[in-house]
Design a protein around this motif. Sequence first.
Motif, PDB file in Angstrom:
ATOM      1  N   ASN A  79       0.825  -1.207   0.000  1.00 20.30           N
ATOM      2  CA  ASN A  79       0.000   0.000   0.000  1.00 20.30           C
ATOM      3  C   ASN A  79       0.862   1.260   0.000  1.00 20.30           C
ATOM      4  OD1 ASN A  79      -2.903  -0.735   0.067  1.00 20.30           O
ATOM      5  ND2 ASN A  79      -2.291  -1.895   1.870  1.00 20.30           N
ATOM      6  N   ARG A 100      -7.669   4.877  -7.397  1.00 22.32           N
ATOM      7  CA  ARG A 100      -7.009   4.059  -6.387  1.00 22.32           C
ATOM      8  C   ARG A 100      -7.998   2.995  -5.924  1.00 22.32           C
ATOM      9  NH1 ARG A 100      -4.932   1.118  -1.874  1.00 22.32           N
ATOM     10  NH2 ARG A 100      -3.099   2.209  -1.041  1.00 22.32           N
ATOM     11  N   SER A 102      -8.963   0.307  -3.467  1.00 25.94           N
ATOM     12  CA  SER A 102      -8.500   0.139  -2.095  1.00 25.94           C
ATOM     13  C   SER A 102      -9.418  -0.774  -1.296  1.00 25.94           C
ATOM     14  CB  SER A 102      -8.423   1.506  -1.410  1.00 25.94           C
ATOM     15  OG  SER A 102      -9.712   2.088  -1.341  1.00 25.94           O
ATOM     16  N   ALA A 134      -3.372  -0.285  -7.722  1.00 27.20           N
ATOM     17  CA  ALA A 134      -3.730  -1.087  -6.547  1.00 27.20           C
ATOM     18  C   ALA A 134      -2.619  -2.090  -6.270  1.00 27.20           C
ATOM     19  CB  ALA A 134      -5.060  -1.808  -6.758  1.00 27.20           C
ATOM     20  N   LYS A 138      -5.071  -6.815  -4.008  1.00 24.47           N
ATOM     21  CA  LYS A 138      -6.374  -6.230  -4.329  1.00 24.47           C
ATOM     22  C   LYS A 138      -6.790  -6.559  -5.754  1.00 24.47           C
ATOM     23  CE  LYS A 138     -10.000  -3.755  -3.346  1.00 24.47           C
ATOM     24  NZ  LYS A 138     -10.994  -4.241  -2.357  1.00 24.47           N
TER      25      LYS A 138
END
Length: 455
Positions: A79, A100, A102, A134, A138
Amino acid sequence: MSVTPRRSPYGRVGAAPEGDPAVLAAAATDAVLADLGSGLHRGVVVDSPPGAGKSTLVVRAAAELAAGGERLMIVAQTNNQVDDLLVRLAEDHPRLSVGRLSATGYRLPPALVGTAVVNAEKAEGLDGCAVVVATAAKWALVQDRRWPWAIVDEAYQMRSDALLLVARLFDRALFVGDPGQLDPFATVDTSRWHGLTYDPSQSAVVVLRRHNPDLPVHRLPVSWRLPASAAPLVSEAFYPYTPFRSGTGPGERVLRFEDAREHDAYDEAVDVAAASGWGLLELPARFTAAADEEAVRAVATLAARLLTRGGTSFGERTPDGVPLDASRLAIGVSHREQRSRVESALRALGAADVVVDTANRLQGREFDVTVVLHPLSGRRDATEFHLETGRLCVLASRHRHACLMVARAGIPELLDAHPSAEPVHLGVPVTFPDGWEANQAVLSKLAEHRVLARS
């Protein structure tokens, strides 16, 4: 038992590229983008030494693909890496529509608030974005979307099984990473896959190239992080067959400190590192546990001394100089227990703001000065973990000005007394250089800048 200078184990394997570093770097980047845009290959691989501008290349490639009307996904490994890329994209291309992807509860960091970056927990919420970023974890959850292009950042940190989970989402990809850094790790026994071409414990790039040997591979030839004092050693010790050079020349970066007050070994080590870019504070030879209290105190005291000496760093980015404060200093260790003990020692010395972390977590980060506890300091044996080439490479390549290493005497003798006993598996690519060679090359250089700790 002390470190004695030794001849480099590689001899003259390769010479660093000559010429204007900006011209060399630009030519390499142009070649990558030309291959990427040709449409002749499903993938392009870019190998990069520490601080060679991987993020700059990723951001530029993303912007050029988006400018050509292409939609693309960017795959990062953590991240923090995702957020760093988003900040760069927002700064360099404020009009580019970026998303993004998330997890639930994520909030954009302050640096991205007010920018064009859109945050969403589902891929369908980012359909209007030209670029979506990402983590690999993810992306593996996305089921009903596909992109013409992907950029995989820090691709050598990605396991091949993680690539397999996301490969169905894109048609073509750019893989960018540093082959000299730490290999991806697994928490399960991986021996069952040894020798298999699809070994999921190997890095994504290694497996990708074994199955696609015709993919073009480019190499970035210049490190903009490492100073002229460090690039030759790091290149020779860890990249002997793909040499690189520093983006700066001798004397272009300067580290200055106020006059010493204590005039002890710590002050001497600081002065040696300021003058040469390297320093070795050598403790007496002794076998210890991983959390060697004497070494822990030495590392913390050395970092605190760097701060109290009122250092100032000058360079191409900071010609007027900037103070060496805790944000520009880091301590690198091998174990989490060592990290905890060093943090405790720093608090006692009033230097709690100094970053302390393991090599795994320092990957990708950069500081003006680093203090490193050598992985083999005080050990009775040379295990695979402590000899891993990438670990020492990370620890020795985070700095822009100087690296000071703390180690007990006797490491060269330890290496000579413990030849490799690891099994050799058929079908497993041989890694060069190995830990013995890399350590001897680094220790040989550090021996020129050794300061003996006085009890």
